[in-house]
Design a protein around this motif. Structure first.
Motif, PDB file in Angstrom:
ATOM      1  N   PHE A   1      -7.417   5.837  -2.888  1.00  0.00           N
ATOM      2  CA  PHE A   1      -6.063   5.414  -2.550  1.00  0.00           C
ATOM      3  C   PHE A   1      -6.125   4.173  -1.662  1.00  0.00           C
ATOM      4  O   PHE A   1      -6.834   4.151  -0.660  1.00  0.00           O
ATOM      5  CB  PHE A   1      -5.317   6.530  -1.826  1.00  0.00           C
ATOM      6  CG  PHE A   1      -3.864   6.242  -1.618  1.00  0.00           C
ATOM      7  CD1 PHE A   1      -2.954   6.407  -2.652  1.00  0.00           C
ATOM      8  CD2 PHE A   1      -3.395   5.782  -0.392  1.00  0.00           C
ATOM      9  CE1 PHE A   1      -1.602   6.126  -2.468  1.00  0.00           C
ATOM     10  CE2 PHE A   1      -2.057   5.500  -0.200  1.00  0.00           C
ATOM     11  CZ  PHE A   1      -1.161   5.671  -1.238  1.00  0.00           C
TER      12      PHE A   1
ATOM     13  N   ARG B   1      -1.589  10.491  -9.046  1.00  0.00           N
ATOM     14  CA  ARG B   1      -0.909   9.612  -8.093  1.00  0.00           C
ATOM     15  C   ARG B   1      -0.379   8.342  -8.743  1.00  0.00           C
ATOM     16  O   ARG B   1       0.086   7.439  -8.048  1.00  0.00           O
ATOM     17  CB  ARG B   1      -1.862   9.236  -6.957  1.00  0.00           C
ATOM     18  CG  ARG B   1      -2.250  10.398  -6.053  1.00  0.00           C
ATOM     19  CD  ARG B   1      -3.216   9.925  -4.985  1.00  0.00           C
ATOM     20  NE  ARG B   1      -3.476  10.964  -3.985  1.00  0.00           N
ATOM     21  CZ  ARG B   1      -4.318  10.830  -2.975  1.00  0.00           C
ATOM     22  NH1 ARG B   1      -4.983   9.680  -2.808  1.00  0.00           N
ATOM     23  NH2 ARG B   1      -4.501  11.801  -2.120  1.00  0.00           N
ATOM     24  N   ARG B   2      -0.422   8.285 -10.051  1.00  0.00           N
ATOM     25  CA  ARG B   2       0.025   7.083 -10.749  1.00  0.00           C
ATOM     26  C   ARG B   2       1.463   6.727 -10.382  1.00  0.00           C
ATOM     27  O   ARG B   2       1.824   5.540 -10.300  1.00  0.00           O
ATOM     28  CB  ARG B   2      -0.089   7.313 -12.266  1.00  0.00           C
ATOM     29  CG  ARG B   2       0.371   6.131 -13.124  1.00  0.00           C
ATOM     30  CD  ARG B   2      -0.572   4.963 -13.052  1.00  0.00           C
ATOM     31  NE  ARG B   2      -0.105   3.840 -13.841  1.00  0.00           N
ATOM     32  CZ  ARG B   2      -0.738   2.684 -13.946  1.00  0.00           C
ATOM     33  NH1 ARG B   2      -1.884   2.504 -13.326  1.00  0.00           N
ATOM     34  NH2 ARG B   2      -0.247   1.698 -14.676  1.00  0.00           N
TER      35      ARG B   2
ATOM     36  N   SER C   1      -6.647   7.698 -10.273  1.00  0.00           N
ATOM     37  CA  SER C   1      -5.933   8.971 -10.168  1.00  0.00           C
ATOM     38  C   SER C   1      -4.673   8.973 -11.026  1.00  0.00           C
ATOM     39  O   SER C   1      -3.727   8.226 -10.770  1.00  0.00           O
ATOM     40  CB  SER C   1      -5.551   9.248  -8.707  1.00  0.00           C
ATOM     41  OG  SER C   1      -4.728  10.391  -8.612  1.00  0.00           O
TER      42      SER C   1
ATOM     43  N   TRP D   1      -4.954   2.535   0.953  1.00  0.00           N
ATOM     44  CA  TRP D   1      -4.132   2.686   2.158  1.00  0.00           C
ATOM     45  C   TRP D   1      -3.671   1.352   2.750  1.00  0.00           C
ATOM     46  O   TRP D   1      -2.513   1.234   3.183  1.00  0.00           O
ATOM     47  CB  TRP D   1      -4.873   3.513   3.207  1.00  0.00           C
ATOM     48  CG  TRP D   1      -4.886   4.972   2.890  1.00  0.00           C
ATOM     49  CD1 TRP D   1      -5.937   5.720   2.439  1.00  0.00           C
ATOM     50  CD2 TRP D   1      -3.773   5.881   2.982  1.00  0.00           C
ATOM     51  NE1 TRP D   1      -5.562   7.031   2.239  1.00  0.00           N
ATOM     52  CE2 TRP D   1      -4.237   7.164   2.570  1.00  0.00           C
ATOM     53  CE3 TRP D   1      -2.443   5.740   3.372  1.00  0.00           C
ATOM     54  CZ2 TRP D   1      -3.411   8.280   2.535  1.00  0.00           C
ATOM     55  CZ3 TRP D   1      -1.614   6.852   3.341  1.00  0.00           C
ATOM     56  CH2 TRP D   1      -2.094   8.101   2.935  1.00  0.00           C
TER      57      TRP D   1
ATOM     58  N   THR E   1      -3.546   3.244  -6.627  1.00  0.00           N
ATOM     59  CA  THR E   1      -4.039   4.624  -6.676  1.00  0.00           C
ATOM     60  C   THR E   1      -5.311   4.766  -7.491  1.00  0.00           C
ATOM     61  O   THR E   1      -5.731   5.880  -7.800  1.00  0.00           O
ATOM     62  CB  THR E   1      -2.952   5.548  -7.242  1.00  0.00           C
ATOM     63  OG1 THR E   1      -2.472   5.020  -8.491  1.00  0.00           O
ATOM     64  CG2 THR E   1      -1.794   5.669  -6.276  1.00  0.00           C
TER      65      THR E   1
ATOM     66  N   ILE F   1       2.871   6.889  -7.584  1.00  0.00           N
ATOM     67  CA  ILE F   1       2.903   6.126  -6.333  1.00  0.00           C
ATOM     68  C   ILE F   1       2.648   4.661  -6.626  1.00  0.00           C
ATOM     69  O   ILE F   1       3.293   3.767  -6.055  1.00  0.00           O
ATOM     70  CB  ILE F   1       1.862   6.675  -5.338  1.00  0.00           C
ATOM     71  CG1 ILE F   1       2.146   8.142  -5.020  1.00  0.00           C
ATOM     72  CG2 ILE F   1       1.851   5.827  -4.057  1.00  0.00           C
ATOM     73  CD1 ILE F   1       1.106   8.778  -4.107  1.00  0.00           C
ATOM     74  N   ASN F   2       1.690   4.398  -7.509  1.00  0.00           N
ATOM     75  CA  ASN F   2       1.395   3.026  -7.909  1.00  0.00           C
ATOM     76  C   ASN F   2       2.642   2.366  -8.508  1.00  0.00           C
ATOM     77  O   ASN F   2       2.992   1.236  -8.157  1.00  0.00           O
ATOM     78  CB  ASN F   2       0.268   3.008  -8.939  1.00  0.00           C
ATOM     79  CG  ASN F   2      -0.145   1.595  -9.330  1.00  0.00           C
ATOM     80  OD1 ASN F   2      -1.023   1.000  -8.733  1.00  0.00           O
ATOM     81  ND2 ASN F   2       0.488   1.047 -10.355  1.00  0.00           N
TER      82      ASN F   2
END
Length: 281
Positions: free
Chosen positions: A19, A81-82, A78, A21, A75, A84-85
């Protein structure tokens, strides 16, 4: 020691994933600063240099999270968590006033055709004189809108997404102008801030790294800019790591904050391969 592209890819893969950050932190910071500036415009009719500086800074800096999101670098690998991208891209693009969906198409076309006089959408930002560079500053956002209107290969889902994004962009801007404390101050702050930020963005992110926009060989499309060892870290931070933009064009899945580290790991191989490097300080 890395001597060929296969060996280079083994180094690159260690800089991809996880990730991002720093990217997420930059996005959140820019959103908070931008919203604080808008809050000032909604409540105080007085002009504020801090609000102007904040809008300008965010216009420049928030493109970096958008850029990472275009390449799926927020991300990593992952799939869980796609989302979030994707939302990183949508949010960053909204504050810039452009469509994430359309920009992804435009930017990936730029990668496929870097410096091609016809196929590269970013050739609108090339310039051979100071006057042409000033004109390029004015083209940054309009060229994205024009691409969204003219691109013929959007899927139906993408067309719907582009419409929703531009609808939201127009709506939020209209609300700010209706609810602001002073219309003239708000327009001046938003427009000048956007222009200043976009001028820096175009100059550092699109123009300087590809100038003179004539080289199309993979290893030579993008220039690395370095300073003396004691100053390079500071310059890299100010430049948002895009002085190592060549790394991005060669290995686009790498998030921005790892460009310099990867370059240093591959420097002998990259220099031998013809990657252009300029030392400016």
């Amino acid at each position: 020691m890395v001597t060929n592209e296969q060996q280079a890819q083994q180094v690159v893969i260690r800089h991809i994933g996880g990730f991002a950050w720093p990217t997420a932190t930059l996005l959140v910071s820019c959103v908070m600063i931008y919203l604080a500036c808008v809050a000032h415009l909604l409540t105080d009719p007085a002009f504020s240099w801090w609000a102007l500086a904040g809008i300008g800074f965010c216009t420049y800096a928030i493109y970096t999270p958008l850029h990472d999101a275009v390449h799926g670098a927020v991300t990593g690998m992952s799939l869980e968590r796609r989302w979030i991208n994707e939302w990183t891209g949508y949010i960053a693009a909204h504050f810039l006033g452009i469509s994430f969906t359309a920009h992804r198409r435009s930017h990936l076309k730029h990668h496929r055709s870097t410096n091609h006089p016809v196929e590269d959408p970013d050739m609108d930002l090339s310039a051979d004189s100071g006057f042409q560079l000033v004109l390029a500053w004015l083209k940054g956002v309009p060229k994205e809108w024009l691409f969204a209107l003219s691109f013929e290969h959007f899927t139906d889902a993408e067309k719907a997404s582009v419409k929703r994004e531009y609808g939201a962009i127009i709506l939020t801007r209209a609300l700010v102008l209706v609810l602001c404390a002073d219309l003239g101050t708000t327009l001046a702050t938003l427009l000048c801030g956007q222009l200043i930020g976009n001028a820096v963005l175009v100059t550092l992110f699109a123009w300087s790294v590809h100038h003179p926009h004539t080289e199309q060989e993979r290893m030579k499309t993008t220039t690395v800019y370095q300073a003396r060892s004691g100053l390079d870290t500071a310059m890299t931070l100010i430049w948002g790591y895009q002085n190592y933009h060549a790394i991005h064009h060669l290995y686009p899945k790498v998030p921005f904050f790892r460009y310099r580290t990867l370059y240093l790991a591959l420097e002998p191989y990259l220099l031998e391969s013809g990657v252009p490097v300029k030392r400016i300080v």
